[in-house]
Design an enzyme around this catalytic site. Sequence first.
Site: not given
Ligand code: THU
Length: 137
Positions: A45, A57, A92
Amino acid sequence: MSTEEEKLIETAMNQLAFSYAPYSDFKVGAAIETMDGEIYGGCNIENAAFGPGNCAERTAIFKAVSEGKRHFKRIAIVGGKAGCVRDYCPPCGVCRQVMREFCSPNFQIILAKNSKDYKVMTLNELFPESFGPDQLA
Ligand code: THU
């Protein structure tokens, strides 16, 4: 016949439709399974101010924790540009730290391209030598 892992991946894939990612156009879906067999989905989001955005996550984990669930077995994660999943989407660093708070070292992280093509890694493999609640005990 689909396995439990495949079902979790399919739930994560279904979350891609809810992803709010107008800035990166990188859509992520996750599904976490509690020790008692419940499943919570989550999507990323984003936010115009960038910083307040949340990963898929953590959305899934926070949904579960806010419903009283703190013991987790595994999580499935999928993601890709425009919601097209071509590669694995590893969590991440911030999400790994949040997993570290509630999950054991052998917590399973399912990185999937689709329900048939995935690999399973443990939290300890992805986040060794980490800082956690034990340090503050
Ligand atoms: N993002 C995630 O939702 N999970 C991760 O582990 C890596 C990155 C999302 C955050 C952002 O909205 C988009 O991916 C680009 O970084």
